[in-house]
Design an enzyme around this catalytic site. Structure first.
Site, PDB file in Angstrom:
ATOM      1  N   SER A  97     105.259  13.849 -38.408  1.00  0.00           N
ATOM      2  CA  SER A  97     106.600  13.620 -38.726  1.00  0.00           C
ATOM      3  C   SER A  97     106.394  11.998 -39.323  1.00  0.00           C
ATOM      4  O   SER A  97     105.410  11.429 -39.114  1.00  0.00           O
ATOM      5  CB  SER A  97     107.237  13.355 -37.554  1.00  0.00           C
ATOM      6  OG  SER A  97     108.513  12.563 -37.441  1.00  0.00           O
TER       7      SER A  97
ATOM      8  N   TYR B 230     107.436  10.961 -28.518  1.00  0.00           N
ATOM      9  CA  TYR B 230     107.585  11.683 -29.550  1.00  0.00           C
ATOM     10  C   TYR B 230     106.520  10.788 -30.566  1.00  0.00           C
ATOM     11  O   TYR B 230     105.534  11.538 -31.363  1.00  0.00           O
ATOM     12  CB  TYR B 230     108.951  11.762 -30.051  1.00  0.00           C
ATOM     13  CG  TYR B 230     109.112  12.568 -31.163  1.00  0.00           C
ATOM     14  CD1 TYR B 230     108.769  14.035 -31.296  1.00  0.00           C
ATOM     15  CD2 TYR B 230     109.130  12.154 -32.485  1.00  0.00           C
ATOM     16  CE1 TYR B 230     108.988  14.874 -32.365  1.00  0.00           C
ATOM     17  CE2 TYR B 230     109.295  13.078 -33.749  1.00  0.00           C
ATOM     18  CZ  TYR B 230     109.502  14.320 -33.496  1.00  0.00           C
ATOM     19  OH  TYR B 230     109.549  15.220 -34.525  1.00  0.00           O
TER      20      TYR B 230
END
Length: 260
Positions: free
Chosen positions: A131, A144
């Protein structure tokens, strides 16, 4: 030439978009996901096999299935993942353990399982979905960010480690795009999760658009595949204009403080 492609988390979101894009180019695709029965979303031209990326037993089973089905593999896409978000004093350790087990260790298990096959072939391409959060670390997303940064680090490490066997490794680093990823949110920090839902559902790019860019990056054997203008700007600002990046991240932290 038709390639043999395995995609984890391929029944929805980016994984499904990638499956359709590969099939559209004439490749053979095996999608794996959590459902026991073949999900209706998976196209008829795509094979399906159940895998929980947290289970080494499941990874061993899909390796045997790939050997039986195709006799080898050309591209492994470690795409399965969940969304999470939370401030360090709000998010629970159990939430951390969940996201690390799926988003990071799920990728590690895939790499460990298929690397011997790729080494025997002296070819292969590992594609790990990270990501932009793996490169640019905004506040309120510690677990995350840490998981995705780990995926980027793993990918870079293996890119050098496995190159002597003709194995390529890429990390996909998209910013927010419209997908169903927010449906996997289940942590304690509901305010941060509400922000994540808004960013995902209101994003400009679709999963299909991201998938088309990813395939081009795979074709070029890019180590880092950035998929959008926002991601490229943030990445290069951090690398080349660190004071501006620090100011931007600091303002984000101030906004987060006002919500506390």
């Amino acid at each position: 030439m038709s390639r043999r492609v395995l995609i984890t988390g391929g029944a929805s979101g980016l994984g499904l978009a990638l499956a359709k894009a590969f099939v559209g180019r004439g490749d053979r695709v095996l999608v794996v996901d959590l459902a026991d029965a073949r999900p209706a979303s998976v196209p008829e031209a795509v094979d399906y096999f159940r895998v929980d990326v947290r289970s080494q037993q499941d990874w061993d089973a899909v390796l045997a299935h790939v050997r039986d089905l195709w006799g080898g593999l050309d591209i492994l896409v470690n795409n399965a993942g969940v969304a999470t978000g939370g401030r360090i004093d709000v998010e629970s350790i159990s939430d951390w353990e969940r996201v690390l087990d799926i988003n990071l260790l799920g990728v590690v298990r895939g790499c460990q399982t298929f690397t011997p096959l790729f080494k025997d072939q002296k070819s292969g391409h590992i594609v790990n979905t990270a990501s932009l959060a793996g490169l640019v670390h905004g506040p309120g997303m510690s677990s995350y960010n840490a998981a995705k940064a780990g995926v980027v680090a793993l990918s870079e490490t293996l890119g050098f480690e496995l190159a002597p066997w003709g194995i390529h490794v890429s990390a996909i680093c998209p910013a927010f795009f419209r997908t169903n990823l927010h449906e996997s949110l289940q942590g304690k920090d509901t305010e941060m999760e509400a922000t994540a839902v808004r960013l995902i559902t209101k994003a400009d790019m679709t999963a299909d658009e991201v998938a088309r860019i990813v395939l081009k990056g795979i074709d070029k054997h890019k180590r880092i595949i950035l998929t959008d203008r926002l991601g490229r700007q943030a990445y290069w600002t951090k690398r080349l204009a660190r004071p501006a990046y620090n100011k931007m991240a600091g303002k984000a932290a101030e906004r987060l403080q006002r919500k506390a």
